[in-house]
Design a protein around this motif. Sequence first.
Motif, PDB file in Angstrom:
ATOM      1  N   GLY A  57       0.829  -1.068  -0.116  1.00 38.11           N
ATOM      2  CA  GLY A  57       0.031  -0.071   0.081  1.00 38.11           C
ATOM      3  C   GLY A  57       0.727   1.150   0.059  1.00 38.11           C
ATOM      4  N   TYR A  58       0.456   2.362   0.059  1.00 37.63           N
ATOM      5  CA  TYR A  58       0.903   3.524   0.034  1.00 37.63           C
ATOM      6  C   TYR A  58       1.480   3.878   1.439  1.00 37.63           C
ATOM      7  N   PRO A  59       2.605   4.509   1.992  1.00 35.26           N
ATOM      8  CA  PRO A  59       2.931   4.662   3.162  1.00 35.26           C
ATOM      9  C   PRO A  59       2.647   6.163   3.535  1.00 35.26           C
ATOM     10  N   THR A  60       2.518   6.385   4.729  1.00 31.86           N
ATOM     11  CA  THR A  60       2.191   7.513   5.277  1.00 31.86           C
ATOM     12  C   THR A  60       3.550   8.278   5.599  1.00 31.86           C
ATOM     13  N   ARG A  61       3.208   9.611   5.882  1.00 29.10           N
ATOM     14  CA  ARG A  61       4.706  10.160   6.133  1.00 29.10           C
ATOM     15  C   ARG A  61       5.193   9.844   7.592  1.00 29.10           C
ATOM     16  N   SER A  62       4.344   9.801   8.609  1.00 33.16           N
ATOM     17  CA  SER A  62       4.476   9.204   9.783  1.00 33.16           C
ATOM     18  C   SER A  62       5.210   7.721   9.803  1.00 33.16           C
ATOM     19  N   THR A  63       4.585   6.741   9.128  1.00 32.16           N
ATOM     20  CA  THR A  63       5.230   5.579   8.929  1.00 32.16           C
ATOM     21  C   THR A  63       6.555   5.633   8.410  1.00 32.16           C
ATOM     22  N   ILE A  64       6.942   6.508   7.417  1.00 34.42           N
ATOM     23  CA  ILE A  64       8.111   6.508   6.919  1.00 34.42           C
ATOM     24  C   ILE A  64       9.289   7.096   7.851  1.00 34.42           C
ATOM     25  N   GLU A  65       8.729   8.065   8.658  1.00 34.80           N
ATOM     26  CA  GLU A  65       9.428   8.693   9.739  1.00 34.80           C
ATOM     27  C   GLU A  65       9.809   7.748  10.873  1.00 34.80           C
ATOM     28  N   LYS A  66       8.803   6.788  11.285  1.00 31.23           N
ATOM     29  CA  LYS A  66       9.366   5.796  12.251  1.00 31.23           C
ATOM     30  C   LYS A  66      10.104   4.731  11.857  1.00 31.23           C
ATOM     31  N   LEU A  67      10.044   4.435  10.502  1.00 26.73           N
ATOM     32  CA  LEU A  67      10.925   3.271   9.929  1.00 26.73           C
ATOM     33  C   LEU A  67      12.304   4.057   9.779  1.00 26.73           C
ATOM     34  N   ILE A  68      12.359   5.031   9.455  1.00 21.57           N
ATOM     35  CA  ILE A  68      13.650   5.784   9.262  1.00 21.57           C
ATOM     36  C   ILE A  68      14.257   5.895  10.842  1.00 21.57           C
ATOM     37  N   LEU A  69      13.768   6.319  11.501  1.00 21.09           N
ATOM     38  CA  LEU A  69      14.327   6.276  12.932  1.00 21.09           C
ATOM     39  C   LEU A  69      14.539   5.234  13.792  1.00 21.09           C
ATOM     40  N   LYS A  70      13.849   4.155  13.540  1.00 19.41           N
ATOM     41  CA  LYS A  70      13.963   3.083  14.212  1.00 19.41           C
ATOM     42  C   LYS A  70      14.913   2.126  13.302  1.00 19.41           C
ATOM     43  N   ARG A  71      14.950   1.877  12.142  1.00 19.99           N
ATOM     44  CA  ARG A  71      15.549   0.982  11.631  1.00 19.99           C
ATOM     45  C   ARG A  71      16.621   1.507  10.428  1.00 19.99           C
ATOM     46  N   GLY A  72      16.673   2.817  10.260  1.00 18.50           N
ATOM     47  CA  GLY A  72      17.445   3.519   9.285  1.00 18.50           C
ATOM     48  C   GLY A  72      19.020   3.397   9.620  1.00 18.50           C
ATOM     49  N   PHE A  73      19.784   3.246   8.508  1.00 17.84           N
ATOM     50  CA  PHE A  73      21.274   3.092   8.742  1.00 17.84           C
ATOM     51  C   PHE A  73      21.637   4.001   7.797  1.00 17.84           C
ATOM     52  N   GLY A  74      22.913   4.813   7.966  1.00 20.43           N
ATOM     53  CA  GLY A  74      23.604   5.535   7.146  1.00 20.43           C
ATOM     54  C   GLY A  74      24.849   4.956   6.812  1.00 20.43           C
ATOM     55  N   LYS A  75      25.335   4.754   5.692  1.00 22.93           N
ATOM     56  CA  LYS A  75      26.927   4.411   5.525  1.00 22.93           C
ATOM     57  C   LYS A  75      27.822   5.185   5.358  1.00 22.93           C
ATOM     58  N   LEU A  76      28.751   5.640   6.297  1.00 18.40           N
ATOM     59  CA  LEU A  76      29.826   6.378   6.523  1.00 18.40           C
ATOM     60  C   LEU A  76      31.175   5.895   6.680  1.00 18.40           C
ATOM     61  N   ASN A  77      32.088   6.022   5.662  1.00 18.77           N
ATOM     62  CA  ASN A  77      33.442   5.647   5.917  1.00 18.77           C
ATOM     63  C   ASN A  77      33.487   4.067   5.588  1.00 18.77           C
ATOM     64  N   LYS A  78      32.702   3.527   4.742  1.00 17.05           N
ATOM     65  CA  LYS A  78      32.310   1.931   4.483  1.00 17.05           C
ATOM     66  C   LYS A  78      31.812   1.248   5.805  1.00 17.05           C
ATOM     67  N   GLN A  79      31.272   2.272   6.652  1.00 18.99           N
ATOM     68  CA  GLN A  79      30.627   1.579   8.145  1.00 18.99           C
ATOM     69  C   GLN A  79      29.183   1.716   8.164  1.00 18.99           C
ATOM     70  N   ARG A  80      28.309   0.854   8.613  1.00 18.25           N
ATOM     71  CA  ARG A  80      27.047   0.873   8.741  1.00 18.25           C
ATOM     72  C   ARG A  80      26.628   1.492  10.139  1.00 18.25           C
ATOM     73  N   ILE A  81      26.226   2.651   9.982  1.00 25.61           N
ATOM     74  CA  ILE A  81      25.931   3.265  11.373  1.00 25.61           C
ATOM     75  C   ILE A  81      24.437   3.801  11.347  1.00 25.61           C
ATOM     76  N   PRO A  82      23.828   3.314  12.597  1.00 29.58           N
ATOM     77  CA  PRO A  82      22.508   3.698  12.510  1.00 29.58           C
ATOM     78  C   PRO A  82      22.084   5.268  12.710  1.00 29.58           C
ATOM     79  N   ILE A  83      20.788   5.605  12.127  1.00 27.13           N
ATOM     80  CA  ILE A  83      20.600   6.893  12.461  1.00 27.13           C
ATOM     81  C   ILE A  83      19.902   7.206  13.700  1.00 27.13           C
ATOM     82  N   ALA A  84      20.766   7.867  14.585  1.00 24.09           N
ATOM     83  CA  ALA A  84      20.181   7.888  15.690  1.00 24.09           C
ATOM     84  C   ALA A  84      20.082   9.494  15.732  1.00 24.09           C
ATOM     85  N   ASP A  85      20.605  10.384  15.218  1.00 22.54           N
ATOM     86  CA  ASP A  85      20.383  11.879  15.346  1.00 22.54           C
ATOM     87  C   ASP A  85      20.921  12.565  14.017  1.00 22.54           C
TER      88      ASP A  85
END
Length: 83
Positions: A34-62
């Motif tokens: 289905g179509y995700p809501t903006r709040s669903t995307i925000e919750k997913l990014i904050l809870k399960r999102g990761f960024g790749k910095l210097n070839k390391q997988r770092i959780p998006i905490a802030d």
Amino acid sequence: QLFRLRQIHNASFVKLNESTVRMLRLIEPYVTYGYPTRSTIEKLILKRGFGKLNKQRIPIADNSVIEEGVGSVGIKCCADLIH
């Protein structure tokens, strides 16, 4: 495989076009979509999102992780990433 759903309880965002609609019809009994809501995307990014910095997988905490990773293209915080 085309939707990158290899495990149970995985999620994937795909662009909706004619070919993906046909594939969804084939796997419809096995998945929920289905179509995700903006709040669903925000919750997913904050809870399960990761960024790749210097070839390391770092959780998006802030916002510093987001700014360091994609700050060069004008994305400074989580709200910018969602929009």
